[in-house]
Design a protein around this motif. Sequence first.
Motif, PDB file in Angstrom:
ATOM      1  N   SER A 139      30.960  10.610 -46.559  1.00 10.79           N
ATOM      2  CA  SER A 139      30.989   9.308 -45.870  1.00 10.79           C
ATOM      3  C   SER A 139      31.742   9.400 -44.547  1.00 10.79           C
ATOM      4  O   SER A 139      32.540   8.522 -44.211  1.00 10.79           O
ATOM      5  N   ILE A 140      31.471  10.442 -43.780  1.00  9.91           N
ATOM      6  CA  ILE A 140      32.111  10.620 -42.477  1.00  9.91           C
ATOM      7  C   ILE A 140      31.469   9.648 -41.486  1.00  9.91           C
ATOM      8  O   ILE A 140      30.240   9.635 -41.336  1.00  9.91           O
ATOM      9  N   PRO A 141      32.266   8.824 -40.810  1.00 11.06           N
ATOM     10  CA  PRO A 141      31.709   7.870 -39.843  1.00 11.06           C
ATOM     11  C   PRO A 141      30.970   8.582 -38.708  1.00 11.06           C
ATOM     12  O   PRO A 141      31.402   9.628 -38.224  1.00 11.06           O
ATOM     13  N   ALA A 142      29.853   7.998 -38.265  1.00 10.33           N
ATOM     14  CA  ALA A 142      29.022   8.584 -37.216  1.00 10.33           C
ATOM     15  C   ALA A 142      29.734   8.658 -35.867  1.00 10.33           C
ATOM     16  O   ALA A 142      29.298   9.392 -34.982  1.00 10.33           O
ATOM     17  N   ALA A 143      30.826   7.929 -35.697  1.00 13.08           N
ATOM     18  CA  ALA A 143      31.559   7.949 -34.419  1.00 13.08           C
ATOM     19  C   ALA A 143      32.186   9.309 -34.143  1.00 13.08           C
ATOM     20  O   ALA A 143      32.427   9.654 -32.986  1.00 13.08           O
ATOM     21  N   PHE A 144      32.439  10.115 -35.180  1.00 10.75           N
ATOM     22  CA  PHE A 144      33.053  11.430 -34.985  1.00 10.75           C
ATOM     23  C   PHE A 144      31.993  12.442 -34.568  1.00 10.75           C
ATOM     24  O   PHE A 144      30.969  12.581 -35.221  1.00 10.75           O
ATOM     25  N   VAL A 145      32.248  13.154 -33.461  1.00  9.16           N
ATOM     26  CA  VAL A 145      31.282  14.120 -32.933  1.00  9.16           C
ATOM     27  C   VAL A 145      31.837  15.539 -32.901  1.00  9.16           C
ATOM     28  O   VAL A 145      31.107  16.489 -32.660  1.00  9.16           O
ATOM     29  N   MET A 146      33.127  15.693 -33.125  1.00 12.60           N
ATOM     30  CA  MET A 146      33.761  17.002 -33.162  1.00 12.60           C
ATOM     31  C   MET A 146      34.800  16.981 -34.280  1.00 12.60           C
ATOM     32  O   MET A 146      35.453  15.963 -34.502  1.00 12.60           O
ATOM     33  N   PHE A 147      34.930  18.107 -34.959  1.00 16.68           N
ATOM     34  CA  PHE A 147      35.840  18.176 -36.104  1.00 16.68           C
ATOM     35  C   PHE A 147      36.709  19.423 -36.018  1.00 16.68           C
ATOM     36  O   PHE A 147      36.304  20.441 -35.463  1.00 16.68           O
ATOM     37  N   ARG A 148      37.875  19.325 -36.633  1.00 21.26           N
ATOM     38  CA  ARG A 148      38.746  20.489 -36.838  1.00 21.26           C
ATOM     39  C   ARG A 148      39.064  20.505 -38.332  1.00 21.26           C
ATOM     40  O   ARG A 148      39.631  19.561 -38.858  1.00 21.26           O
ATOM     41  N   LEU A 149      38.656  21.569 -38.991  1.00 23.77           N
ATOM     42  CA  LEU A 149      38.892  21.729 -40.424  1.00 23.77           C
ATOM     43  C   LEU A 149      39.916  22.833 -40.599  1.00 23.77           C
ATOM     44  O   LEU A 149      39.708  23.959 -40.154  1.00 23.77           O
ATOM     45  N   ARG A 150      41.033  22.491 -41.208  1.00 23.96           N
ATOM     46  CA  ARG A 150      42.080  23.471 -41.493  1.00 23.96           C
ATOM     47  C   ARG A 150      42.220  23.606 -43.001  1.00 23.96           C
ATOM     48  O   ARG A 150      42.150  22.613 -43.721  1.00 23.96           O
ATOM     49  N   ALA A 151      42.417  24.835 -43.438  1.00 18.96           N
ATOM     50  CA  ALA A 151      42.534  25.059 -44.873  1.00 18.96           C
ATOM     51  C   ALA A 151      43.500  26.190 -45.169  1.00 18.96           C
ATOM     52  O   ALA A 151      43.571  27.164 -44.425  1.00 18.96           O
ATOM     53  N   ILE A 202      36.486  24.815 -35.732  1.00 19.99           N
ATOM     54  CA  ILE A 202      36.107  23.765 -34.806  1.00 19.99           C
ATOM     55  C   ILE A 202      34.604  23.566 -34.989  1.00 19.99           C
ATOM     56  O   ILE A 202      33.832  24.527 -34.919  1.00 19.99           O
ATOM     57  N   ILE A 203      34.188  22.336 -35.217  1.00 20.08           N
ATOM     58  CA  ILE A 203      32.791  22.008 -35.486  1.00 20.08           C
ATOM     59  C   ILE A 203      32.364  20.947 -34.484  1.00 20.08           C
ATOM     60  O   ILE A 203      33.016  19.903 -34.385  1.00 20.08           O
ATOM     61  N   ALA A 204      31.284  21.190 -33.743  1.00 16.67           N
ATOM     62  CA  ALA A 204      30.835  20.238 -32.732  1.00 16.67           C
ATOM     63  C   ALA A 204      29.389  19.832 -32.980  1.00 16.67           C
ATOM     64  O   ALA A 204      28.524  20.669 -33.174  1.00 16.67           O
ATOM     65  N   LYS A 205      29.152  18.533 -32.975  1.00 10.91           N
ATOM     66  CA  LYS A 205      27.794  17.973 -33.107  1.00 10.91           C
ATOM     67  C   LYS A 205      27.774  16.682 -32.304  1.00 10.91           C
ATOM     68  O   LYS A 205      27.912  15.584 -32.835  1.00 10.91           O
ATOM     69  N   PRO A 206      27.652  16.768 -30.981  1.00  9.37           N
ATOM     70  CA  PRO A 206      27.851  15.604 -30.128  1.00  9.37           C
ATOM     71  C   PRO A 206      26.853  14.471 -30.315  1.00  9.37           C
ATOM     72  O   PRO A 206      27.242  13.319 -30.321  1.00  9.37           O
ATOM     73  N   ILE A 207      25.556  14.778 -30.454  1.00  5.31           N
ATOM     74  CA  ILE A 207      24.569  13.718 -30.646  1.00  5.31           C
ATOM     75  C   ILE A 207      23.419  14.240 -31.490  1.00  5.31           C
ATOM     76  O   ILE A 207      23.093  15.424 -31.464  1.00  5.31           O
ATOM     77  N   ALA A 208      22.787  13.326 -32.235  1.00  2.35           N
ATOM     78  CA  ALA A 208      21.600  13.696 -32.999  1.00  2.35           C
ATOM     79  C   ALA A 208      20.465  13.959 -32.025  1.00  2.35           C
ATOM     80  O   ALA A 208      20.381  13.343 -30.974  1.00  2.35           O
ATOM     81  N   GLY A 209      19.594  14.893 -32.353  1.00  4.90           N
ATOM     82  CA  GLY A 209      18.453  15.200 -31.528  1.00  4.90           C
ATOM     83  C   GLY A 209      18.750  16.177 -30.407  1.00  4.90           C
ATOM     84  O   GLY A 209      17.851  16.544 -29.659  1.00  4.90           O
TER      85      GLY A 209
END
Length: 185
Positions: free
Chosen positions: A45-57, A121-128
Amino acid sequence: MPKVMLPLAAQPLWMPTDVLAAGPWEPVCAPVRLAAAASSVSFASIPAAFVMFRLRAEIIKDGTTASPLLRFNNDSGANYSRQYVIGSSTSVSGARATGQTSISHAFEAIGANEFATMDLIIAKPIAGAAALTVELYAVSQTNLAMAGVAGIWSNTADLINRIDIISNGGDFAAGSIFILEGSKF
């Protein structure tokens, strides 16, 4: 260092690590600290407003040796590719894999009852538009290895609404920590 904000059309396909590290990052979901062993961790349920992520583990493995895998939007099709380079002991190696069902983090497998740290670092700026890209740097406890991974999720239609971290063998042990932050710029 001042934050650099460019319109999406003016941003390069790659961004220097110092810009990515500077943010503006905010929590996407509550951090996960495993109270019991689990074979996967999901941020849903990640909001669509987020376009870049940083995942730390900080991953602790159970009694088996394995590597973590990354999957988006519960997509288990052959829609992932990756290129990696790894430095381990006195050698350096690399490889490319296409048509995969997830992005393998490709560093030395985390040994039984050992831990590894990851920063993605994960980037997905816009669909399409351009497919998702991923970069990873990790260090494993005993195998003392560092890896750089560039990955692509070829689904260009969807924004990211779910991120899964999956063990390809055994479980992540209790005490493993996963933190997901995002940027809306």
